[in-house]
Design an enzyme around this catalytic site. Structure first.
Site, PDB file in Angstrom:
ATOM      1  N   ASP A   1     -11.444  -8.594   2.598  1.00 10.31           N
ATOM      2  CA  ASP A   1     -11.327  -7.482   3.079  1.00 10.31           C
ATOM      3  C   ASP A   1     -12.606  -6.960   3.639  1.00 10.31           C
ATOM      4  O   ASP A   1     -12.429  -6.072   3.604  1.00 10.31           O
ATOM      5  CB  ASP A   1     -11.001  -6.110   1.574  1.00 10.31           C
ATOM      6  CG  ASP A   1      -9.376  -6.707   1.352  1.00 10.31           C
ATOM      7  OD1 ASP A   1      -8.018  -7.518   2.423  1.00 10.31           O
ATOM      8  OD2 ASP A   1      -9.133  -5.977   0.701  1.00 10.31           O
TER       9      ASP A   1
ATOM     10  N   ARG B   1       3.634 -12.242   5.765  1.00 11.06           N
ATOM     11  CA  ARG B   1       2.916 -11.986   3.892  1.00 11.06           C
ATOM     12  C   ARG B   1       4.310 -11.717   3.300  1.00 11.06           C
ATOM     13  O   ARG B   1       4.985 -10.741   2.560  1.00 11.06           O
ATOM     14  CB  ARG B   1       2.276 -10.041   4.250  1.00 11.06           C
ATOM     15  CG  ARG B   1       1.298  -9.957   5.181  1.00 11.06           C
ATOM     16  CD  ARG B   1       0.839  -8.660   4.455  1.00 11.06           C
ATOM     17  NE  ARG B   1      -0.048  -8.342   3.527  1.00 11.06           N
ATOM     18  CZ  ARG B   1      -1.020  -7.225   3.179  1.00 11.06           C
ATOM     19  NH1 ARG B   1      -0.937  -6.209   4.284  1.00 11.06           N
ATOM     20  NH2 ARG B   1      -1.208  -6.847   2.063  1.00 11.06           N
TER      21      ARG B   1
ATOM     22  N   ARG C   1      -5.595   5.262   5.694  1.00  8.34           N
ATOM     23  CA  ARG C   1      -5.194   4.693   4.617  1.00  8.34           C
ATOM     24  C   ARG C   1      -5.579   4.746   4.010  1.00  8.34           C
ATOM     25  O   ARG C   1      -5.539   4.352   2.444  1.00  8.34           O
ATOM     26  CB  ARG C   1      -4.132   3.410   5.199  1.00  8.34           C
ATOM     27  CG  ARG C   1      -2.836   3.464   5.839  1.00  8.34           C
ATOM     28  CD  ARG C   1      -2.056   2.806   5.610  1.00  8.34           C
ATOM     29  NE  ARG C   1      -1.823   1.858   5.065  1.00  8.34           N
ATOM     30  CZ  ARG C   1      -2.564   0.252   4.963  1.00  8.34           C
ATOM     31  NH1 ARG C   1      -2.237  -0.573   6.285  1.00  8.34           N
ATOM     32  NH2 ARG C   1      -2.303  -0.416   4.018  1.00  8.34           N
TER      33      ARG C   1
ATOM     34  N   LYS D   1      -9.008   2.010  -3.412  1.00  4.05           N
ATOM     35  CA  LYS D   1      -7.285   1.991  -3.015  1.00  4.05           C
ATOM     36  C   LYS D   1      -6.586   1.378  -3.496  1.00  4.05           C
ATOM     37  O   LYS D   1      -5.562   1.266  -4.058  1.00  4.05           O
ATOM     38  CB  LYS D   1      -7.588   1.497  -1.764  1.00  4.05           C
ATOM     39  CG  LYS D   1      -6.249   1.794  -1.039  1.00  4.05           C
ATOM     40  CD  LYS D   1      -6.425   1.059   0.617  1.00  4.05           C
ATOM     41  CE  LYS D   1      -5.493   0.554   0.938  1.00  4.05           C
ATOM     42  NZ  LYS D   1      -5.457  -1.456   1.223  1.00  4.05           N
ATOM     43  N   ASN D   2      -7.155  -0.464  -3.544  1.00  8.45           N
ATOM     44  CA  ASN D   2      -5.668  -1.401  -4.717  1.00  8.45           C
ATOM     45  C   ASN D   2      -5.703  -0.701  -5.682  1.00  8.45           C
ATOM     46  O   ASN D   2      -4.730  -1.858  -6.174  1.00  8.45           O
ATOM     47  CB  ASN D   2      -6.469  -2.792  -3.407  1.00  8.45           C
ATOM     48  CG  ASN D   2      -6.340  -2.388  -2.278  1.00  8.45           C
ATOM     49  OD1 ASN D   2      -5.363  -1.878  -1.520  1.00  8.45           O
ATOM     50  ND2 ASN D   2      -7.070  -3.810  -1.777  1.00  8.45           N
TER      51      ASN D   2
ATOM     52  N   CYS E   1      -0.632  -3.824   6.521  1.00  3.98           N
ATOM     53  CA  CYS E   1      -1.693  -4.399   7.690  1.00  3.98           C
ATOM     54  C   CYS E   1      -1.129  -5.634   8.177  1.00  3.98           C
ATOM     55  O   CYS E   1      -0.859  -6.278   7.614  1.00  3.98           O
ATOM     56  CB  CYS E   1      -2.978  -4.153   7.144  1.00  3.98           C
ATOM     57  SG  CYS E   1      -3.658  -3.065   7.677  1.00  3.98           S
TER      58      CYS E   1
HETATM   59  N1  EPU Z   1       0.947 -14.987  -0.982  1.00  3.82           N
HETATM   60  C1  EPU Z   1       1.981 -15.808  -0.311  1.00  3.82           C
HETATM   61  N2  EPU Z   1       2.883 -15.731  -1.268  1.00  3.82           N
HETATM   62  C2  EPU Z   1       3.676 -14.064  -2.600  1.00  3.82           C
HETATM   63  C3  EPU Z   1       2.144 -13.546  -2.049  1.00  3.82           C
HETATM   64  C4  EPU Z   1       1.565 -14.122  -1.399  1.00  3.82           C
HETATM   65  O1  EPU Z   1       2.287 -16.894  -0.090  1.00  3.82           O
HETATM   66  O2  EPU Z   1       4.434 -14.159  -3.145  1.00  3.82           O
HETATM   67  C5  EPU Z   1       0.085 -15.565   0.526  1.00  3.82           C
HETATM   68  C6  EPU Z   1      -0.153 -14.495   1.329  1.00  3.82           C
HETATM   69  O3  EPU Z   1       0.777 -14.526   2.163  1.00  3.82           O
HETATM   70  C7  EPU Z   1      -1.984 -14.657   1.224  1.00  3.82           C
HETATM   71  C8  EPU Z   1      -1.782 -15.051  -0.015  1.00  3.82           C
HETATM   72  O4  EPU Z   1      -0.663 -15.010  -0.890  1.00  3.82           O
HETATM   73  O5  EPU Z   1      -2.241 -15.437   2.163  1.00  3.82           O
HETATM   74  C9  EPU Z   1      -3.017 -13.626  -0.742  1.00  3.82           C
HETATM   75  O6  EPU Z   1      -1.981 -12.565  -0.858  1.00  3.82           O
HETATM   76  P1  EPU Z   1      -2.467 -11.280  -1.921  1.00  3.82           P
HETATM   77  O7  EPU Z   1      -0.262 -11.208  -2.483  1.00  3.82           O
HETATM   78  O8  EPU Z   1      -3.231 -11.656  -2.741  1.00  3.82           O
HETATM   79  O9  EPU Z   1      -2.072 -10.200  -0.888  1.00  3.82           O
HETATM   80  P2  EPU Z   1      -1.628  -9.150  -1.419  1.00  3.82           P
HETATM   81  O10 EPU Z   1      -1.076  -8.367  -2.386  1.00  3.82           O
HETATM   82  O11 EPU Z   1      -0.355  -8.503  -0.121  1.00  3.82           O
HETATM   83  C10 EPU Z   1      -3.905  -7.561  -1.765  1.00  3.82           C
HETATM   84  C11 EPU Z   1      -4.703  -6.917  -0.706  1.00  3.82           C
HETATM   85  C12 EPU Z   1      -4.821  -6.699   0.670  1.00  3.82           C
HETATM   86  C13 EPU Z   1      -5.997  -7.871   0.701  1.00  3.82           C
HETATM   87  C14 EPU Z   1      -4.982  -9.836  -0.666  1.00  3.82           C
HETATM   88  C15 EPU Z   1      -6.359 -10.289  -0.713  1.00  3.82           C
HETATM   89  C16 EPU Z   1      -3.468  -4.091  -2.157  1.00  3.82           C
HETATM   90  C17 EPU Z   1      -2.358  -3.479  -1.656  1.00  3.82           C
HETATM   91  N3  EPU Z   1      -3.084  -5.156  -1.150  1.00  3.82           N
HETATM   92  O12 EPU Z   1      -2.759  -7.565  -0.567  1.00  3.82           O
HETATM   93  O13 EPU Z   1      -5.637  -5.594   1.014  1.00  3.82           O
HETATM   94  O14 EPU Z   1      -6.589  -8.063   1.179  1.00  3.82           O
HETATM   95  O15 EPU Z   1      -4.695  -8.782  -1.525  1.00  3.82           O
HETATM   96  O16 EPU Z   1      -6.976  -9.979  -1.459  1.00  3.82           O
HETATM   97  O17 EPU Z   1      -3.696  -5.270  -3.243  1.00  3.82           O
HETATM   98  C18 EPU Z   1      -6.980  -4.478   2.031  1.00  3.82           C
HETATM   99  O18 EPU Z   1      -6.766  -3.563   1.241  1.00  3.82           O
HETATM  100  O19 EPU Z   1      -7.077  -3.734   3.518  1.00  3.82           O
HETATM  101  C19 EPU Z   1      -6.020  -4.914   2.410  1.00  3.82           C
HETATM  102  C20 EPU Z   1      -5.285  -6.039   3.435  1.00  3.82           C
END
Ligand code: EPU
Length: 420
Positions: free
Chosen positions: A306, A122, A398, A22-23, A117
């Site tokens: 995850d 975020r 999703r 998915k991701n 989620c």
């Molecule tokens: N963060 C910041 N600033 C940013 C971006 C992130 O402070 O600009 C922080 C976030 O608040 C968090 C950490 O950095 O504490 C990591 O966030 P990341 O950006 O890595 O997460 P994401 O890209 O929003 C993806 C996955 C999530 C998964 C996380 C961590 C996708 C669409 N989503 O989210 O997947 O938990 O990486 O591995 O790729 C899921 O699939 O259930 C899911 C939530």
């Protein structure tokens, strides 16, 4: 509103085939905006986040065709609209990737603030830092992000936080920039490597994906004309591995990349179950109650956040007391209140939780609080005595393709009931 009715007690046995990630898929679809041509993507998970990504693509001028249940043909020669529909983008997190790709191709993007989620704050400050460093002006107001540049120029970006989303988004924005971009302190998840491999197949020049430093040499054009297969879903594979552990089952998990699972495998062995790797299959079997284990979630190659709720179910019935520390999200223990309704003894302390293992869980009505919580509560229902009903399935749909059918084929008693 649909609900799942699960009658627990059957150990899971047999073979299950893992879908595309998915991701990865939700990043590859926005990435096609950078291509001035046609491409085919195979092993696409047929899930709602993917379908909505395709709708957004169509709204901005692409032609999207499902040529089979898991194959997409995408023609992005006529991208005309740089505003992604705000109501659609606010439904899920990965919609933010349309900023990077539209900015990269059209030098302009307007996208609604991403949803997804509810796992705590975020922010997207690191994405914005990257776009600005490439030369864009970025504004966040009235629930939307607008980015614009007369020109994007290669640059050196150090990400302050290891972020999957920021790493991918900055990579997308820099593929067609003038000159080279170096991104430091990158996330290294398998789906990041997959996005880089996809873009390179379509004509980009990206090196170092899967390490801390990614180098993107800007190219004039991505021509496409290629076919790309989405990497197998690490989290879905892990979900079934943990379902085998929890139900004392015996599962052959097919179409996965065992090396992506090393961190989970180490924990499963610590919990007393058996794991064997063989090419693209993993065999997991368990014959006893799991041993206690402590977990800390971290960016890849650390233990994935995850899979935290799913391993939480195993620890809730483990022999002894375990601690999970959540290293990524502020609020990822919401599922523990639901598990406690089933007889678990978990104390949520914010960014950590204490799991006092109990011998049995009991069926109860529970609600999915997020995508991975939904998967965890299915596993809990499968080990519990009696009937569990799981509601709020939009989260589940999703991210998991055909999940109840996959569980049924390996012996689970699980039915979806549609209700008005
Ligand atoms: N963060 C910041 N600033 C940013 C971006 C992130 O402070 O600009 C922080 C976030 O608040 C968090 C950490 O950095 O504490 C990591 O966030 P990341 O950006 O890595 O997460 P994401 O890209 O929003 C993806 C996955 C999530 C998964 C996380 C961590 C996708 C669409 N989503 O989210 O997947 O938990 O990486 O591995 O790729 C899921 O699939 O259930 C899911 C939530």
């Amino acid at each position: 509103m649909d609900k799942l009715v699960i009658n627990g007690g059957n150990p899971l046995k047999g073979e299950v085939t893992i879908s595309g990630a998915k991701n990865a898929a939700v990043a590859l679809i926005p990435a096609t905006v950078l291509i001035d041509g046609i491409c085919t993507i195979t092993n696409v998970p047929n899930i709602s986040d993917v379908k909505i990504s395709c709708k957004i693509l169509e709204e901005i001028g692409a032609k999207v065709e499902w040529i089979s249940k898991n194959e997409l043909k995408i023609d992005t020669r006529n991208i005309t609209n740089t505003t992604a529909p705000l109501d659609m983008t606010s439904k899920f997190r990965a919609s933010s990737y349309f900023i990077g790709s539209l900015l990269g191709r059209c030098k302009k993007a307007v996208v609604g603030l991403p949803g997804g989620c509810n796992l705590g704050a975020r922010p997207i400050d690191q994405h914005i830092k990257g776009f600005e460093s490439l030369g864009a002006k970025v504004e966040v107001s009235q629930g939307r992000i607008s980015a614009e540049a007369t020109k994007l120029e290669g640059t050196h970006i150090y990400l302050d936080i290891v972020s999957v989303g920021a790493t991918i988004n900055v990579m997308l924005a820099s593929v067609l920039a003038d000159g080279s971009t170096i991104i430091e302190n990158c996330a290294k998840e398998p789906h990041i490597v997959d996005v880089a491999n996809f873009l390179n197949t379509m004509g980009a020049d990206i090196r170092g994906a899967g390490t801390d430093v990614i180098k993107v040499k800007g190219v004039k054009k991505l021509t496409g004309n290629s076919t790309y297969s989405v990497v197998p879903d690490q989290i879905e594979a892990g979900t079934f591995m943990l379902a085998a552990v929890a139900t004392k089952g015996d599962l052959i998990i097919k179409n996965c990349i065992p090396e992506h699972m090393d961190c989970l495998t180490a924990k499963i062995l610590e919990m007393g179950a058996k794991v064997e790797y063989n090419d693209d299959t993993i065999h997991v079997s368990a014959s006893q109650r799991p041993h206690k284990a402590n977990i800390k979630t971290q960016p890849y190659p650390g233990f994935p956040t995850d899979l935290q709720p799913q391993i939480g179910v195993c620890l809730s019935i483990a022999n002894g007391t375990s601690i999970i520390k959540e290293g990524i999200w502020e609020s990822r223990f919401q599922y523990t209140a639901e598990l406690n309704k089933m007889g678990a003894k978990i104390t949520d302390q914010g960014k950590s939780a204490i799991f006092e293992g109990v011998e049995k869980l009991y069926g109860a009505p529970v609600e999915a609080t997020d995508l991975r919580a939904a998967a965890a509560l299915i596993i809990a229902g499968l080990v519990a005595d009696g009937e569990t009903t799981l509601t709020n399935l939009a989260h589940l749909d999703r991210g998991y393709e055909n999940i109840e059918e996959k569980f049924r084929k390996i012996g689970a008693n699980i039915q979806r009931i549609s209700e008005e």
